[in-house]
Design a protein around this motif. Structure first.
Motif, PDB file in Angstrom:
ATOM      1  N   PRO A 131      -3.323  -3.839  -6.431  1.00  0.00           N
ATOM      2  CA  PRO A 131      -2.143  -3.534  -5.328  1.00  0.00           C
ATOM      3  C   PRO A 131      -1.721  -4.649  -4.593  1.00  0.00           C
ATOM      4  O   PRO A 131      -0.977  -4.701  -3.604  1.00  0.00           O
ATOM      5  CB  PRO A 131      -3.040  -2.533  -4.257  1.00  0.00           C
ATOM      6  CG  PRO A 131      -4.384  -2.951  -4.694  1.00  0.00           C
ATOM      7  CD  PRO A 131      -4.583  -3.481  -6.046  1.00  0.00           C
ATOM      8  N   HIS A 285      -5.071   3.722   3.162  1.00  0.00           N
ATOM      9  CA  HIS A 285      -4.628   5.127   2.854  1.00  0.00           C
ATOM     10  C   HIS A 285      -4.696   5.839   4.281  1.00  0.00           C
ATOM     11  O   HIS A 285      -3.852   6.935   4.353  1.00  0.00           O
ATOM     12  CB  HIS A 285      -5.509   5.549   1.731  1.00  0.00           C
ATOM     13  CG  HIS A 285      -5.178   4.919   0.932  1.00  0.00           C
ATOM     14  ND1 HIS A 285      -6.218   4.540  -0.328  1.00  0.00           N
ATOM     15  CD2 HIS A 285      -4.237   4.487  -0.073  1.00  0.00           C
ATOM     16  CE1 HIS A 285      -5.714   4.111  -1.341  1.00  0.00           C
ATOM     17  NE2 HIS A 285      -4.423   3.942  -1.487  1.00  0.00           N
ATOM     18  N   ALA A 428     -13.384  -4.864   3.336  1.00  0.00           N
ATOM     19  CA  ALA A 428     -13.359  -3.293   3.083  1.00  0.00           C
ATOM     20  C   ALA A 428     -13.679  -2.992   1.779  1.00  0.00           C
ATOM     21  O   ALA A 428     -14.562  -2.043   1.317  1.00  0.00           O
ATOM     22  CB  ALA A 428     -12.016  -2.703   3.588  1.00  0.00           C
TER      23      ALA A 428
HETATM   24  P1  NDP Z   1      -9.437   4.146   0.566  1.00  0.00           P
HETATM   25  O1  NDP Z   1     -11.040   4.267   0.486  1.00  0.00           O
HETATM   26  O2  NDP Z   1      -8.606   5.106   1.043  1.00  0.00           O
HETATM   27  O3  NDP Z   1      -9.216   3.359  -0.705  1.00  0.00           O
HETATM   28  C1  NDP Z   1     -10.010   2.762  -1.432  1.00  0.00           C
HETATM   29  C2  NDP Z   1      -9.029   2.449  -2.751  1.00  0.00           C
HETATM   30  O4  NDP Z   1     -10.013   1.283  -3.494  1.00  0.00           O
HETATM   31  C3  NDP Z   1      -8.921   3.402  -3.819  1.00  0.00           C
HETATM   32  O5  NDP Z   1      -7.278   3.397  -3.837  1.00  0.00           O
HETATM   33  C4  NDP Z   1      -9.343   3.125  -5.210  1.00  0.00           C
HETATM   34  O6  NDP Z   1      -8.694   3.345  -6.094  1.00  0.00           O
HETATM   35  C5  NDP Z   1      -9.745   1.390  -4.976  1.00  0.00           C
HETATM   36  N1  NDP Z   1     -10.659   0.820  -5.528  1.00  0.00           N
HETATM   37  C6  NDP Z   1     -11.880   1.438  -5.833  1.00  0.00           C
HETATM   38  N2  NDP Z   1     -12.519   0.398  -6.721  1.00  0.00           N
HETATM   39  C7  NDP Z   1     -11.836  -0.728  -6.753  1.00  0.00           C
HETATM   40  C8  NDP Z   1     -12.121  -1.911  -7.295  1.00  0.00           C
HETATM   41  N3  NDP Z   1     -13.371  -2.190  -7.706  1.00  0.00           N
HETATM   42  N4  NDP Z   1     -11.096  -2.667  -7.236  1.00  0.00           N
HETATM   43  C9  NDP Z   1      -9.797  -2.489  -6.704  1.00  0.00           C
HETATM   44  N5  NDP Z   1      -9.910  -1.220  -5.972  1.00  0.00           N
HETATM   45  C10 NDP Z   1     -10.720  -0.217  -6.112  1.00  0.00           C
HETATM   46  O7  NDP Z   1      -9.380   2.826   1.685  1.00  0.00           O
HETATM   47  P2  NDP Z   1      -8.560   1.678   1.989  1.00  0.00           P
HETATM   48  O8  NDP Z   1      -7.028   2.327   1.603  1.00  0.00           O
HETATM   49  O9  NDP Z   1      -8.842   1.532   3.413  1.00  0.00           O
HETATM   50  O10 NDP Z   1      -8.547   0.480   1.223  1.00  0.00           O
HETATM   51  C11 NDP Z   1      -9.793  -0.077   1.231  1.00  0.00           C
HETATM   52  C12 NDP Z   1      -9.605  -1.211   0.181  1.00  0.00           C
HETATM   53  O11 NDP Z   1      -9.440  -0.806  -1.011  1.00  0.00           O
HETATM   54  C13 NDP Z   1      -8.617  -2.317   0.685  1.00  0.00           C
HETATM   55  O12 NDP Z   1      -8.992  -3.039   1.575  1.00  0.00           O
HETATM   56  C14 NDP Z   1      -8.334  -2.679  -0.730  1.00  0.00           C
HETATM   57  O13 NDP Z   1      -9.132  -3.950  -1.093  1.00  0.00           O
HETATM   58  C15 NDP Z   1      -8.816  -1.593  -1.851  1.00  0.00           C
HETATM   59  N6  NDP Z   1      -7.665  -0.942  -2.301  1.00  0.00           N
HETATM   60  C16 NDP Z   1      -6.653  -0.110  -1.395  1.00  0.00           C
HETATM   61  C17 NDP Z   1      -5.912   0.457  -1.792  1.00  0.00           C
HETATM   62  C18 NDP Z   1      -4.689   0.863  -1.174  1.00  0.00           C
HETATM   63  O14 NDP Z   1      -3.585   0.972  -1.338  1.00  0.00           O
HETATM   64  N7  NDP Z   1      -4.828   1.190   0.180  1.00  0.00           N
HETATM   65  C19 NDP Z   1      -5.240   0.465  -3.218  1.00  0.00           C
HETATM   66  C20 NDP Z   1      -6.283  -0.168  -3.887  1.00  0.00           C
HETATM   67  C21 NDP Z   1      -7.454  -0.889  -3.624  1.00  0.00           C
HETATM   68  P3  NDP Z   1      -8.833   4.828  -7.008  1.00  0.00           P
HETATM   69  O15 NDP Z   1      -8.379   5.837  -6.025  1.00  0.00           O
HETATM   70  O16 NDP Z   1      -7.819   4.412  -8.195  1.00  0.00           O
HETATM   71  O17 NDP Z   1     -10.244   4.609  -7.538  1.00  0.00           O
END
Ligand code: NDP
Length: 499
Positions: A131, A285, A428
């Motif tokens: 992302p 999110h 995070a």
């Molecule tokens: P959330 O808990 O709502 O989202 C966490 C996200 O992290 C999910 O989209 C999940 O994707 C993804 N994720 C899980 N494991 C990994 C990994 N090993 N590498 C990359 N992504 C992973 O929290 P937040 O929205 O507050 O985000 C927290 C952190 O998660 C962010 O700082 C960022 O680093 C990461 N993240 C956030 C996304 C976003 O758009 N907000 C998108 C992807 C990563 P899935 O649902 O597919 O398992």
């Protein structure tokens, strides 16, 4: 008479042989007038085009996007105009750094590109399986890519260059953390998400603009290889993705993704403690929840890989009414750079190739001659070859003008310096990882950083410490352990072989 079709020259004339050279006498030499031999040899020399500077190794398919939820309050884009609407799509997934013969399962970011053949022209969603991105200013893009490619003298990939560069751009730690995590080696393109990564915009019929992020979530589940699994696999096949994707589609196991968007009202930009147009950041999110839009299903292997996938030209400049850009500086750079890359790699009229030509919209432009001008655009009147004209040539349609972009401030070179805000999101992410995931993260770093100089390692540890002290300690320990584990005795002809 054989029922097989007659072989011909490229000019359509029947050929008498495809086996024997025309010679002067039984012993030769060959005659220059055997034009078909010359033609055949010349074609072989021209069967390759320049490979992409980045994303050279790729895999693709054709399929369909179906709208499942109404988002017309955000966009007037025709492809999202009603629930149930279907749009043909071409996809290409890729690794970034490797050349076109590179092994599929190397640790790398994956490209995730989609071309939607909409009734209002092609919309290209040119994303990645992450992302975020490593840098946030287009000035840094060519330098970053150079660190991923080969060293000018050794002609080898250079971990020293990669970590030297990243250490000087600490905001890259977000993307590097994803790259070094389990998600750094998906098992196939079907088992990873796709993200538009940049912030884009949408606008509705009333002319209201919204900032938007695109998320394509895999319905196959995330699956990854460890370094060890990937190394073993590469020993057996370098084409694991092509095999898995091709076979899945041939067997009718069509991969699917769910499209979600995050939406930010136009006036909210700037109210966050991060820059929403900075591609090193996500939108959390909880602040901007995912809104379901539709389903992508890839269900057809192209009849000809080169024609449809090697010739595919995806560019973020291809937007359609209802979808537009944002002030993201990396996106703004890519709007120029991608289309320009295709003009160089494929030729002036690359959009007229079958992979790129709009399937559901009529193309009416006044660009004229040059390489690959194999279309007519005389608009039923040969006098209408410039614009404006009195001969009923096509005219621009003011109704598709996008709402004005509200801008304040002076034009200047705003240097977005590294601040504590750059470490909040990687922290995070790091805190989300289980202990096992963290151990693998450390080990993956050790494998990647092992060859770096102590100076570069120390500079990167400093960056990791700003994310989390445990992150720095974990990676440092893993790298030190690797240093002591390494067999430093060189193998020579005299080294006794183990049983
Ligand atoms: P959330 O808990 O709502 O989202 C966490 C996200 O992290 C999910 O989209 C999940 O994707 C993804 N994720 C899980 N494991 C990994 C990994 N090993 N590498 C990359 N992504 C992973 O929290 P937040 O929205 O507050 O985000 C927290 C952190 O998660 C962010 O700082 C960022 O680093 C990461 N993240 C956030 C996304 C976003 O758009 N907000 C998108 C992807 C990563 P899935 O649902 O597919 O398992």
């Amino acid at each position: 008479m054989s029922r097989k079709p007659r072989q011909t020259t490229t000019a359509g004339a029947p050929v008498p042989t495809n086996e024997t050279t025309l010679t002067a006498g039984k012993l030769g030499p060959s005659l220059l007038q055997d034009y078909q031999l010359i033609e055949k040899l010349s074609h072989q020399n021209r069967e390759r085009i320049p490979e992409r500077v980045v994303h050279a190794k790729g895999w693709g398919a054709q399929g369909t996007f179906t709208v499942t939820h109404d988002i017309t309050k955000y966009t007037c884009a025709d492809l999202f105009s009603e629930v149930g609407k279907k749009t043909e799509v071409l996809s290409r997934w890729s690794t970034v750094a490797g050349e076109s013969g590179a092994a599929d399962t190397e640790r790398d970011v994956r490209g995730f590109s989609l071309k939607f053949y909409t009734a209002e022209g092609n919309w290209d969603m040119v994303g990645n399986n992450t992302p975020v991105f490593f840098v946030r200013d287009a000035y840094k893009f060519p330098d970053f890519i150079r660190t991923q490619k080969r060293h000018p003298k050794t002609n080898l990939r250079s971990p020293e260059a990669m970590f030297d560069f990243w250490a000087a751009q600490p905001e890259s730690v977000h993307q590097v953390t994803i790259l070094m995590s389990d998600r750094g080696i998906p098992t196939t393109p079907m088992h990873m998400n796709g993200y538009g990564s940049h912030t884009f915009s949408m606008y509705n019929k009333q002319g209201e603009r919204f900032w938007v992020k695109f998320h394509f979530k895999t319905q196959q589940g995330h699956k990854h290889y460890t370094n060890e699994e990937s190394e073993k696999l590469i020993g057996k096949t370098r084409e694991a993705y092509q095999e898995a994707l091709y076979n899945a589609i041939e067997e009718g196991k069509y991969p699917k993704w769910t499209l979600y968007i995050q939406v930010m009202p136009e006036t909210e930009a700037g109210q966050q403690d991060y820059n929403p147009f900075d591609v090193t950041k996500v939108w959390p999110h909880k602040d901007y929840p995912l809104i379901e839009v539709g389903e992508l299903e890839m269900n057809k292997n192209p009849e000809n890989y080169f024609q449809m996938i090697e010739n595919a030209a995806f560019s973020p400049s291809n937007v359609v009414p209802g979808i537009s850009f944002s002030p993201d500086k990396m996106l703004q750079g890519r709007i120029f750079a991608y289309a320009d890359a295709h003009r160089y790699r494929l030729g002036t009229h690359y959009e007229a190739l079958p992979a790129n030509h709009p399937k559901n919209a009529k193309v009416n432009h006044y660009h004229k001659d040059g390489a690959m001008r194999f279309f007519t655009n005389d608009f039923d009147n040969r006098d209408a070859y410039y614009e404006p004209n009195q001969y009923n040539g096509p005219v621009a349609d003011e109704s598709v003008k996008e709402p004005p972009l509200k801008i304040d401030g002076d034009a200047d070179r705003y240097n977005q310096k590294t601040t504590d805000a750059d470490f909040v999101q990687p922290r995070a992410l790091f805190e989300m990882f289980s202990d096992e995931q963290k151990s693998r993260l450390y080990a993956n770093y050790a494998a990647a950083m092992g060859p770096c100089s102590d100076e570069v390692k120390e500079r990167w540890y400093k960056v990791l410490k700003r994310v989390h002290p445990d992150y720095e300690a974990g990676v440092r320990n893993a790298v030190n352990k690797l240093d002591t584990d390494v067999n430093t005795v060189p193998i020579t002809d005299d080294t006794p072989l183990e049983d």
